[in-house]
Design an enzyme around this catalytic site. Structure first.
Site, PDB file in Angstrom:
ATOM      1  N   GLY A   1       0.784  -1.238   0.000  1.00  9.86           N
ATOM      2  CA  GLY A   1       0.000   0.000   0.000  1.00  9.86           C
ATOM      3  C   GLY A   1       0.807   1.274   0.000  1.00  9.86           C
TER       4      GLY A   1
ATOM      5  N   ARG B   1     -15.120 -15.468 -10.324  1.00  9.96           N
ATOM      6  CA  ARG B   1     -14.545 -14.116 -10.374  1.00  9.96           C
ATOM      7  C   ARG B   1     -15.661 -13.081 -10.455  1.00  9.96           C
ATOM      8  NH1 ARG B   1     -10.997 -14.206 -15.303  1.00  9.96           N
ATOM      9  NH2 ARG B   1     -10.671 -12.034 -14.740  1.00  9.96           N
TER      10      ARG B   1
ATOM     11  N   LEU C   1      -9.898  -7.943 -13.241  1.00 12.42           N
ATOM     12  CA  LEU C   1     -11.318  -7.607 -13.166  1.00 12.42           C
ATOM     13  C   LEU C   1     -12.064  -8.261 -14.321  1.00 12.42           C
ATOM     14  CD1 LEU C   1     -10.939  -3.808 -12.378  1.00 12.42           C
ATOM     15  CD2 LEU C   1     -11.420  -5.657 -10.749  1.00 12.42           C
TER      16      LEU C   1
ATOM     17  N   ASN D   1      -5.459   2.072 -13.061  1.00 14.51           N
ATOM     18  CA  ASN D   1      -4.491   1.094 -12.568  1.00 14.51           C
ATOM     19  C   ASN D   1      -3.094   1.685 -12.719  1.00 14.51           C
ATOM     20  OD1 ASN D   1      -3.491  -1.412 -11.623  1.00 14.51           O
ATOM     21  ND2 ASN D   1      -3.080  -2.057 -13.730  1.00 14.51           N
TER      22      ASN D   1
ATOM     23  N   HIS E   1       0.976   0.515 -13.209  1.00 15.90           N
ATOM     24  CA  HIS E   1       1.801  -0.632 -13.592  1.00 15.90           C
ATOM     25  C   HIS E   1       3.267  -0.208 -13.579  1.00 15.90           C
ATOM     26  CE1 HIS E   1       2.691  -4.482 -15.331  1.00 15.90           C
ATOM     27  NE2 HIS E   1       3.471  -3.880 -16.213  1.00 15.90           N
TER      28      HIS E   1
ATOM     29  N   GLY F   1      -8.239  -6.274 -21.081  1.00 10.79           N
ATOM     30  CA  GLY F   1      -6.938  -6.929 -21.200  1.00 10.79           C
ATOM     31  C   GLY F   1      -6.103  -6.788 -19.934  1.00 10.79           C
TER      32      GLY F   1
HETATM   33  C1  GAR Z   1       3.443  -1.287  -7.369  1.00 10.53           C
HETATM   34  O1  GAR Z   1       4.765  -1.301  -7.861  1.00 10.53           O
HETATM   35  C2  GAR Z   1       2.442  -1.383  -8.506  1.00 10.53           C
HETATM   36  O2  GAR Z   1       2.858  -0.700  -9.641  1.00 10.53           O
HETATM   37  C3  GAR Z   1       2.433  -2.863  -8.744  1.00 10.53           C
HETATM   38  O3  GAR Z   1       2.428  -3.421  -7.463  1.00 10.53           O
HETATM   39  C4  GAR Z   1       3.138  -2.552  -6.573  1.00 10.53           C
HETATM   40  C5  GAR Z   1       2.248  -2.287  -5.388  1.00 10.53           C
HETATM   41  O4  GAR Z   1       2.945  -1.583  -4.421  1.00 10.53           O
HETATM   42  N1  GAR Z   1       1.275  -3.257  -9.492  1.00 10.53           N
HETATM   43  C6  GAR Z   1       1.308  -4.206 -10.403  1.00 10.53           C
HETATM   44  O5  GAR Z   1       2.307  -4.851 -10.678  1.00 10.53           O
HETATM   45  C7  GAR Z   1      -0.015  -4.464 -11.101  1.00 10.53           C
HETATM   46  N2  GAR Z   1       0.202  -5.224 -12.282  1.00 10.53           N
HETATM   47  P1  GAR Z   1       2.171  -0.864  -3.234  1.00 10.53           P
HETATM   48  O6  GAR Z   1       1.211  -1.900  -2.630  1.00 10.53           O
HETATM   49  O7  GAR Z   1       3.279  -0.522  -2.281  1.00 10.53           O
HETATM   50  O8  GAR Z   1       1.465   0.327  -3.782  1.00 10.53           O
END
Ligand code: GAR
Length: 221
Positions: free
Chosen positions: A15, A68, A96, A110, A112, A146
């Protein structure tokens, strides 16, 4: 002037992106109100973070659902009950279904940890590091059907350094995530995000900060 946008944040883990959004709301730079944080993981540290702010946290454990779709329907219920306008996935590690996407059309963001469309899916930082790219970065985009394929809202470029490890690279990417996610939400709050075809335009922005980047440097050409 921005409206204060009511957001619901979906998390699965630590988080830190959630924390960056909280911090920008607290310091007055982000016009948003976190109505609820939903975690599919009962042990997510993100749930600990929200306690001292009085932000409601709800566990919707995907393992308690037969499909789901039924998992998504439960999250939709919670988000609607909390009058959420914009859904913000912040390290949410579930895909989702169309049921959810239809409930919040163009209202699900989102983040990434790569420059999409490179390195979609899991372990993006590791795969970018192992591939040997000279630049990676992070992307905020709208979710679609996607995996990490929806319209791009904002990206940050992070150079890969010779002495980087997977961890140091991931850490520098994460620091940029913490900047671009609040910015993307603020653009939304200001009503500046416009979809043209599959491209996002930010109203009132002409050009970009900076020019082409090279890594290693281009010397004399
Ligand atoms: C972050 O680096 C985010 O970009 C990645 O998970 C981490 C969560 O960190 N998300 C993905 O890879 C989604 N495909 P956080 O819980 O510390 O924010």
């Amino acid at each position: 002037m921005a409206n204060v946008v009511d957001i619901g944040i979906l998390v699965s883990g630590s988080g830190t992106n959630l924390q960056s959004i909280i911090d920008r709301i607290e310091d007055g730079r982000l016009d948003a109100r976190i109505r609820v944080v939903i975690s599919n993981n009962p042990k997510a540290y993100a749930l600990e973070r929200i306690k001292k702010y009085g932000i409601p946290g709800v566990i919707v454990d995907h393992r308690d659902f037969e499909s789901r779709e039924s998992f998504d329907l439960k999250m939709i219920d919670v988000l609607r009950d909390c009058q959420v306008e914009l859904v913000v996935m912040a390290g949410f590690m579930r895909l989702l279904t169309p049921v959810f996407l239809k409930a919040f059309p163009m209202r699900i963001m989102n983040i990434h940890p790569a420059l999409l469309p490179s390195f979609q899916g899991t372990h993006a930082q590791r795969r970018a590091f192992e591939y040997g790219v000279k630049f990676s970065g992070c992307t905020v985009h709208f979710a679609d059907e996607g995996v990490d394929t929806g319209p791009v809202i904002i990206q940050a470029i992070v150079p890969v350094l010779d002495d980087d490890t997977e961890e140091t690279l991931a850490d520098r990417i994460l620091r940029e995530e913490h900047r671009i996610y609040p910015q993307a939400i603020q653009y939304y709050a200001e009503g500046r995000i416009e979809l043209v075809g599959r491209k996002i335009k930010i109203k009132g922005i002409e050009g970009v900060a900076g020019g082409p980047l090279h890594n290693p440097p281009v010397m004399g050409f």
